[in-house]
Design an enzyme around this catalytic site. Structure first.
Site, short mmCIF file in Angstrom:
data_model
loop_
_atom_site.label_atom_id
_atom_site.label_comp_id
_atom_site.label_asym_id
_atom_site.label_seq_id
_atom_site.Cartn_x
_atom_site.Cartn_y
_atom_site.Cartn_z
N LYS A 20 0.84 -1.20 0.00
CA LYS A 20 0.00 0.00 0.00
C LYS A 20 0.89 1.26 0.00
O LYS A 20 2.09 1.18 0.23
CB LYS A 20 -0.92 -0.04 1.22
CG LYS A 20 -1.94 -1.22 1.16
CD LYS A 20 -2.80 -1.25 2.41
CE LYS A 20 -3.87 -2.33 2.31
NZ LYS A 20 -4.75 -2.35 3.51
N TYR A 60 -12.00 -2.80 -3.61
CA TYR A 60 -12.58 -2.92 -2.27
C TYR A 60 -14.11 -2.88 -2.32
O TYR A 60 -14.74 -2.46 -1.34
CB TYR A 60 -12.05 -1.79 -1.38
CG TYR A 60 -10.65 -2.06 -0.84
CD1 TYR A 60 -10.35 -3.23 -0.15
CD2 TYR A 60 -9.62 -1.13 -1.00
CE1 TYR A 60 -9.08 -3.48 0.35
CE2 TYR A 60 -8.34 -1.36 -0.50
CZ TYR A 60 -8.09 -2.54 0.18
OH TYR A 60 -6.83 -2.78 0.69
N ASN A 123 -1.87 -0.24 7.39
CA ASN A 123 -1.32 -1.58 7.61
C ASN A 123 -0.47 -2.11 6.46
O ASN A 123 -0.24 -3.31 6.32
CB ASN A 123 -2.43 -2.57 8.02
CG ASN A 123 -3.51 -2.72 6.97
OD1 ASN A 123 -3.45 -2.08 5.91
ND2 ASN A 123 -4.48 -3.56 7.23
N HIS A 126 -1.60 -5.59 1.34
CA HIS A 126 -2.84 -6.29 1.03
C HIS A 126 -2.52 -7.70 0.55
O HIS A 126 -1.53 -7.91 -0.13
CB HIS A 126 -3.61 -5.56 -0.09
CG HIS A 126 -4.68 -6.42 -0.71
ND1 HIS A 126 -5.93 -6.55 -0.15
CD2 HIS A 126 -4.67 -7.24 -1.80
CE1 HIS A 126 -6.65 -7.39 -0.89
NE2 HIS A 126 -5.90 -7.82 -1.89
N GLU A 137 -8.84 -10.37 -8.36
CA GLU A 137 -7.92 -9.24 -8.17
C GLU A 137 -6.78 -9.26 -9.21
O GLU A 137 -6.38 -8.21 -9.70
CB GLU A 137 -7.35 -9.28 -6.74
CG GLU A 137 -8.41 -8.94 -5.69
CD GLU A 137 -7.99 -9.22 -4.25
OE1 GLU A 137 -8.83 -9.03 -3.35
OE2 GLU A 137 -6.83 -9.63 -4.03
P1 GDP Z 1 -7.53 -7.27 4.94
O1 GDP Z 1 -8.06 -8.30 3.98
O2 GDP Z 1 -6.79 -7.88 6.11
O3 GDP Z 1 -6.72 -6.20 4.28
O4 GDP Z 1 -8.80 -6.57 5.63
P2 GDP Z 1 -10.23 -6.15 4.98
O5 GDP Z 1 -10.38 -6.73 3.61
O6 GDP Z 1 -11.26 -6.47 5.98
O7 GDP Z 1 -10.12 -4.57 4.88
C1 GDP Z 1 -9.38 -3.96 3.88
C2 GDP Z 1 -8.57 -2.86 4.48
O8 GDP Z 1 -9.43 -1.87 5.01
C3 GDP Z 1 -7.68 -3.26 5.65
O9 GDP Z 1 -6.45 -3.82 5.26
C4 GDP Z 1 -7.51 -1.95 6.38
O10 GDP Z 1 -6.51 -1.13 5.76
C5 GDP Z 1 -8.86 -1.29 6.16
N1 GDP Z 1 -9.73 -1.56 7.31
C6 GDP Z 1 -10.35 -2.72 7.63
N2 GDP Z 1 -11.06 -2.59 8.77
C7 GDP Z 1 -10.86 -1.30 9.18
C8 GDP Z 1 -11.34 -0.54 10.30
O11 GDP Z 1 -12.06 -1.04 11.16
N3 GDP Z 1 -10.92 0.75 10.37
C9 GDP Z 1 -10.10 1.32 9.44
N4 GDP Z 1 -9.75 2.60 9.58
N5 GDP Z 1 -9.65 0.64 8.38
C10 GDP Z 1 -10.03 -0.66 8.25
MG MG Z 2 -9.43 -8.10 2.43
#
Ligand code: GDP
Ligand code: MG
Length: 162
Positions: A20, A60, A123, A126, A137
């Site tokens: 990212k 997303y 974080n 991805h 993707e």
């Molecule tokens: P991943 O698959 O582990 O990347 O997680 P997800 O697919 O659930 O979410 C995509 C991305 O959205 C995450 O990597 C985070 O950067 C962001 N994200 C997810 N949950 C949260 C949240 O509760 N708060 C915030 N600020 N960002 C979030």
């Molecule tokens: Mg994800």
């Protein structure tokens, strides 16, 4: 053994891993590549690009209804990203394990997020969460297609038993 039966017999998968904007800015691209290389995974594609808002909203799409969605898109638009495709046995699930938990504070030391970041909204990386989303993707980020090659046979035998 033909490449097709080799690929399927070992349950080979492809996964989309992306550094990212914060990870790129912080100079962690090489570190993340290194971990996948060291593990034995095979690089099939690599690109640095500045995605459009529409592209990120598609990537997303599943999270569109989440309260953090606008902030997530803003974060992902803050600079270029480095996208890659890694292939190998169990690449999707193991790739996720190597990344750590979504929340870096819940990520074990030794994982990428557990070693390099603190906040969920920063974080740094991805990874695809299923074989199906990985293929989706890969098609979204590499519409031109990715490489399809077999590595040197003796190298492969140093990594895989069969
Ligand atoms: P991943 O698959 O582990 O990347 O997680 P997800 O697919 O659930 O979410 C995509 C991305 O959205 C995450 O990597 C985070 O950067 C962001 N994200 C997810 N949950 C949260 C949240 O509760 N708060 C915030 N600020 N960002 C979030
Ligand atoms: Mg994800």
């Amino acid at each position: 053994v033909s490449s097709v039966s080799f690929f399927t017999s070992l349950n080979m998968e492809r996964t989309y891993i992306m550094v990212k904007p914060d990870g790129v800015e912080r100079g962690l691209v090489g570190e993340i590549i290194k971990r996948f290389e060291n593990r034995g995974y095979q690089l099939l594609a690599l690109q640095l690009l500045t995605p459009t808002k529409e592209h990120l909203e598609q990537h997303y799409a599943d999270l569109k209804a989440k309260p953090f969605f606008p902030g997530l898109i803003q974060y992902m638009l803050s600079g270029p990203v480095v996208g890659m495709v890694w292939a190998g046995k169990d690449a999707v699930k193991t790739g996720r394990k190597m990344l750590g938990e979504t929340n870096p504070l819940a990520s074990a030391p030794g994982t990428i997020r557990g070693d390099y970041c603190i906040e969920v909204g920063r974080n740094i990386c991805h990874g695809s969460d299923s074989v199906e989303s990985a293929e989706k993707e890969i098609a979204l980020w590499f519409p031109q297609g990715v490489a399809d090659y077999q590595r040197n046979k003796s190298l492969t035998q140093l990594i895989y038993e069969n």
